[in-house]
Design a protein around this motif. Structure first.
Motif, short mmCIF file in Angstrom:
data_model
loop_
_atom_site.label_atom_id
_atom_site.label_comp_id
_atom_site.label_asym_id
_atom_site.label_seq_id
_atom_site.Cartn_x
_atom_site.Cartn_y
_atom_site.Cartn_z
N UNK A 146 46.75 7.07 25.97
CA UNK A 146 45.58 6.31 25.56
C UNK A 146 45.87 5.72 24.18
N UNK A 147 45.58 4.45 24.03
CA UNK A 147 45.83 3.77 22.76
C UNK A 147 44.86 4.28 21.69
N UNK A 148 45.42 4.62 20.56
CA UNK A 148 44.60 5.13 19.45
C UNK A 148 43.58 4.10 19.00
N UNK A 149 43.93 2.81 19.05
CA UNK A 149 43.00 1.78 18.60
C UNK A 149 41.76 1.71 19.48
N UNK A 150 41.94 1.94 20.77
CA UNK A 150 40.80 1.93 21.69
C UNK A 150 39.88 3.11 21.39
N UNK A 151 40.47 4.28 21.19
CA UNK A 151 39.69 5.47 20.89
C UNK A 151 38.98 5.30 19.55
N UNK A 152 39.69 4.75 18.57
CA UNK A 152 39.09 4.54 17.25
C UNK A 152 37.90 3.58 17.36
N UNK A 153 38.08 2.49 18.10
CA UNK A 153 36.98 1.52 18.27
C UNK A 153 35.80 2.16 18.98
N UNK A 154 36.06 2.92 20.04
CA UNK A 154 34.99 3.61 20.75
C UNK A 154 34.25 4.57 19.83
N UNK A 155 34.98 5.34 19.06
CA UNK A 155 34.34 6.30 18.17
C UNK A 155 33.57 5.61 17.04
N UNK A 156 34.06 4.47 16.59
CA UNK A 156 33.30 3.71 15.59
C UNK A 156 31.97 3.23 16.17
N UNK A 157 32.00 2.76 17.41
CA UNK A 157 30.76 2.32 18.06
C UNK A 157 29.82 3.50 18.31
N UNK A 158 30.38 4.63 18.73
CA UNK A 158 29.55 5.82 18.93
C UNK A 158 28.88 6.25 17.63
N UNK A 159 29.63 6.20 16.53
CA UNK A 159 29.07 6.57 15.23
C UNK A 159 27.97 5.59 14.83
N UNK A 160 28.17 4.30 15.09
CA UNK A 160 27.15 3.30 14.79
C UNK A 160 25.89 3.55 15.61
N UNK A 161 26.05 3.78 16.90
CA UNK A 161 24.90 4.07 17.75
C UNK A 161 24.17 5.32 17.28
N UNK A 162 24.93 6.34 16.88
CA UNK A 162 24.31 7.58 16.42
C UNK A 162 23.50 7.33 15.15
N UNK A 163 24.07 6.57 14.20
CA UNK A 163 23.36 6.28 12.95
C UNK A 163 22.08 5.49 13.22
N UNK A 164 22.15 4.52 14.11
CA UNK A 164 20.96 3.74 14.46
C UNK A 164 19.92 4.63 15.13
N UNK A 165 20.37 5.53 15.98
CA UNK A 165 19.42 6.40 16.67
C UNK A 165 18.71 7.35 15.70
N UNK A 166 19.40 7.78 14.66
CA UNK A 166 18.76 8.62 13.65
C UNK A 166 17.68 7.82 12.92
N UNK A 167 17.98 6.57 12.59
CA UNK A 167 16.97 5.72 11.95
C UNK A 167 15.76 5.52 12.86
N UNK A 168 16.02 5.35 14.14
CA UNK A 168 14.92 5.19 15.10
C UNK A 168 14.07 6.45 15.14
N UNK A 169 14.71 7.62 15.16
CA UNK A 169 13.97 8.88 15.19
C UNK A 169 13.14 9.10 13.94
N UNK A 170 13.71 8.79 12.80
CA UNK A 170 13.06 9.12 11.54
C UNK A 170 12.03 8.07 11.11
N UNK A 171 12.30 6.81 11.41
CA UNK A 171 11.47 5.75 10.85
C UNK A 171 10.68 4.97 11.91
N UNK A 172 11.36 4.49 12.93
CA UNK A 172 10.72 3.57 13.88
C UNK A 172 9.69 4.28 14.76
N UNK A 173 10.06 5.39 15.36
CA UNK A 173 9.14 6.06 16.29
C UNK A 173 7.85 6.51 15.60
N UNK A 174 7.92 7.21 14.46
CA UNK A 174 6.65 7.58 13.80
C UNK A 174 5.81 6.37 13.39
#
Length: 158
Positions: free
Chosen positions: A1-29
């Protein structure tokens, strides 16, 4: 598996996770407060309007964490090990929990005359989509079982 693909996937996962935390803390309430203010007959559902969506986002976050772990295992060439099944099983459970929470929210909206077409579309789509994704992951788990057995058989032959 190409490291660049895994790195890109993990960067997107981290971005989604950060956005989801903002949604939990700020948007939903914030949305729950707005609904309680603009629709006083639904004010008694403000706590449910926060807890339910927060739990749904938590299910998505659990899936993101498991995908991170599985992508790390794939990058290291360790995805065909028994330890991968634990993460796959957690993904299936989180997707099923999301479907159940969506169904509960849909029933709650119907019981409180808050069943706008947008609610039906979002909650029904979330329920059906997460259920379909859970079934897809069950199928992929079966493929992982087969591949793991084949790799073990091949290792014994070599």
């Amino acid at each position: 598996m190409a490291r660049s693909v895994v790195w890109l996937l993990q960067a997107l996962l981290a971005l989604f996770f950060a956005v989801s935390v903002l949604v939990q803390v700020w948007v939903i309430p914030s949305l729950a407060r707005d609904v309680a203010v603009h629709y006083p007959f639904l004010a008694h559902l403000e706590v449910v309007g926060v807890v339910g969506p927060v739990l749904m986002v938590l299910c998505a976050q659990i899936v993101l964490v498991c995908l991170w772990a599985l992508s790390s295992m794939a990058a290291a060439g360790r995805v065909f090990r028994r330890s991968a099944f634990r993460f796959v099983d957690v993904v299936i459970a989180a997707l099923a929990a999301f479907a159940v929470l969506s169904l509960a929210a849909l029933v709650l909206c119907a019981a409180n005359d808050a069943l706008a077409p947008g609610n039906v579309l979002v909650l029904g789509g979330g329920m059906l989509g997460s259920f379909a994704a859970a079934l897809l992951v069950v199928i992929m788990r079966g493929l992982l079982v087969t591949a793991t057995r084949l790799e073990q058989d091949l290792a014994e032959v070599i």
